[in-house]
Design a protein around this motif. Structure first.
Motif, PDB file in Angstrom:
ATOM      1  N   HIS A  39       1.365  -3.823  -5.479  1.00 43.50           N
ATOM      2  CA  HIS A  39       1.311  -4.060  -4.037  1.00 43.50           C
ATOM      3  C   HIS A  39      -0.127  -3.926  -3.542  1.00 43.50           C
ATOM      4  O   HIS A  39      -1.021  -3.584  -4.316  1.00 43.50           O
ATOM      5  CB  HIS A  39       2.265  -3.136  -3.279  1.00 43.50           C
ATOM      6  CG  HIS A  39       1.923  -1.671  -3.335  1.00 43.50           C
ATOM      7  ND1 HIS A  39       2.022  -0.921  -4.489  1.00 43.50           N
ATOM      8  CD2 HIS A  39       1.485  -0.814  -2.377  1.00 43.50           C
ATOM      9  CE1 HIS A  39       1.674   0.314  -4.233  1.00 43.50           C
ATOM     10  NE2 HIS A  39       1.333   0.425  -2.961  1.00 43.50           N
ATOM     11  N   ASP A  43      -5.366   1.660  -3.184  1.00 37.91           N
ATOM     12  CA  ASP A  43      -5.417   2.397  -4.460  1.00 37.91           C
ATOM     13  C   ASP A  43      -4.714   1.632  -5.591  1.00 37.91           C
ATOM     14  O   ASP A  43      -4.726   2.077  -6.733  1.00 37.91           O
ATOM     15  CB  ASP A  43      -4.835   3.817  -4.309  1.00 37.91           C
ATOM     16  CG  ASP A  43      -3.404   3.825  -3.799  1.00 37.91           C
ATOM     17  OD1 ASP A  43      -3.064   2.958  -2.974  1.00 37.91           O
ATOM     18  OD2 ASP A  43      -2.632   4.705  -4.223  1.00 37.91           O
ATOM     19  N   HIS A  44      -4.131   0.478  -5.294  1.00 41.60           N
ATOM     20  CA  HIS A  44      -3.478  -0.321  -6.337  1.00 41.60           C
ATOM     21  C   HIS A  44      -4.165  -1.661  -6.571  1.00 41.60           C
ATOM     22  O   HIS A  44      -3.798  -2.389  -7.484  1.00 41.60           O
ATOM     23  CB  HIS A  44      -1.997  -0.551  -5.988  1.00 41.60           C
ATOM     24  CG  HIS A  44      -1.211   0.718  -6.003  1.00 41.60           C
ATOM     25  ND1 HIS A  44      -0.376   1.066  -7.048  1.00 41.60           N
ATOM     26  CD2 HIS A  44      -1.157   1.737  -5.116  1.00 41.60           C
ATOM     27  CE1 HIS A  44       0.152   2.253  -6.798  1.00 41.60           C
ATOM     28  NE2 HIS A  44      -0.285   2.676  -5.630  1.00 41.60           N
ATOM     29  N   ASP A 104       4.817   1.872  -6.298  1.00 43.83           N
ATOM     30  CA  ASP A 104       5.235   2.796  -5.236  1.00 43.83           C
ATOM     31  C   ASP A 104       6.606   2.312  -4.772  1.00 43.83           C
ATOM     32  O   ASP A 104       6.805   1.110  -4.597  1.00 43.83           O
ATOM     33  CB  ASP A 104       4.245   2.773  -4.070  1.00 43.83           C
ATOM     34  CG  ASP A 104       2.956   3.514  -4.400  1.00 43.83           C
ATOM     35  OD1 ASP A 104       2.887   4.127  -5.479  1.00 43.83           O
ATOM     36  OD2 ASP A 104       2.017   3.469  -3.585  1.00 43.83           O
TER      37      ASP A 104
HETATM   38 ZN   LIG Z   1       0.118   4.238  -4.187  1.00 45.55          ZN
END
Ligand SMILES: [Zn+2]
Ligand SMILES: [Zn+2]
Length: 327
Positions: A39, A43-44, A104
């Motif tokens: 996503h 942080d991804h 997540d």
């Molecule tokens: Zn995350």
């Protein structure tokens, strides 16, 4: 059956299965194998963008808006299933060869976001951001009721209200849950993200961006409601809104559930509303998956794995240089 290895590397999770190399949310994408981006939270998102990147159309669009143009984007590769993870618009988990990676994940319905349906698998790699028993969130309608009562009380005194939530995900959910209060204003960065969601068919109430509202003097007419990205109370934007208009802030974060994490309660009022599973939902997710082996990532990895072992599930944190690599 060829051996499978799943390990944490400096570049994120690497799975080597049936001679394929799959990089799950890598820091830098690689040209050998498949890169999966779950996503578009910062942080991804990978910082380098070489190689083939498997991700959803929505993630690709949001990534572009955030300045991460994905070049070799694919939405489909045979034998790999992208599963809705219910975290934010376009968020996916990845199911391949009896392995499920959650990215997540949230299994609770919130507005336009429908909770994830967990697939059966043998190996589960799950996030556990809220993998402690103290994180059990109240039901959404209870939070809605309390927040509406609070806003009603503030409005009756002519006090403007600022709702704080992450720019991507939480802000759109709170727009849906509380956008019936008006006049409705948005921080410009949220307005931009809402417009992108509307393009994907997410029904979100219209509102005026903060620059335009200020320029036209609209904010002088109180009360009003504004949706703003989560930020410190010391941020000049919030300080200005408070000193100039007497606005009161209401923050939304899963961390608000526990008194031990002060950063979850920075606003004048805080409510536990999260885009992640709470503790019970994580445990249910693991049980439902039927996984024989669970790897925990992100958050309380030791504590959650230990809890799972206590209830009879084989679980370990996935760490760099872990000796438990082999399954
Ligand atoms: Zn995350
Ligand atoms: Zn996220």
């Amino acid at each position: 059956m060829l051996p499978q290895t799943i390990r944490m590397t400096k570049n994120g999770i690497l799975c080597e299965i049936n001679n394929k190399r799959i990089h799950l949310d890598p820091k830098n994408t690689v040209t050998t194998g498949i890169n999966f981006v779950s996503h578009a939270h910062f942080d991804h998102l990978p910082s380098k963008k070489n190689g083939t990147i498997l991700t959803s159309v929505e993630t690709n669009e949001i990534a572009s808006l955030r300045g991460f143009k994905i070049v070799n984007h694919v939405q489909h590769i045979d034998d790999f299933s992208l599963i809705d993870s219910g975290h934010i618009l376009g968020s996916k988990g990845l199911l391949f060869d009896d392995v499920f990676y959650t990215g997540d994940i949230c299994t609770r319905n919130r507005g336009f976001l429908k909770g994830a349906i967990i697939p059966k698998c043998k190996t589960l790699i799950t996030e556990c951001t809220f993998g402690l028993p103290e994180f059990i969130f109240p039901k959404l309608d209870e939070i809605q009721k309390k927040v509406n009562e609070l806003i009603s009380d503030l409005y009756s005194k002519g006090i403007p209200v600022i709702l704080l939530g992450y720019q991507l995900g939480k802000a759109q959910t709170i727009t849906q849950l509380f956008g019936h209060w008006g006049p409705l204003y948005f921080h410009d960065s949220i307005k931009e993200m809402n417009v992108l969601h509307q393009r994907f068919g997410v029904p979100l109430k219209e509102g005026i961006g903060h620059t335009e509202a200020e320029r036209n003097g609209f904010l002088a007419k109180k009360p009003w409601m504004m949706i703003v990205p989560m930020m410190s109370e010391k941020n000049p934007f919030l300080r200005n809104m408070k000193s100039k208009y007497g606005a009161v802030t209401i923050g939304f974060s899963g961390w608000a559930q526990s008194s031990r994490f002060a950063f979850g309660r920075r606003a004048d009022y805080s409510f536990p509303l999260s885009d992640h599973c709470d503790f019970n939902e994580l445990v249910d997710l693991v049980k439902y998956s039927g996984a024989e082996q669970v790897y925990t990532i992100h958050g309380f990895v030791e504590e959650f794995a230990e809890y799972l072992r206590k209830i009879g599930v084989n679980a370990q944190p996935l760490r760099e240089n872990s000796l438990d690599d082999f399954i």
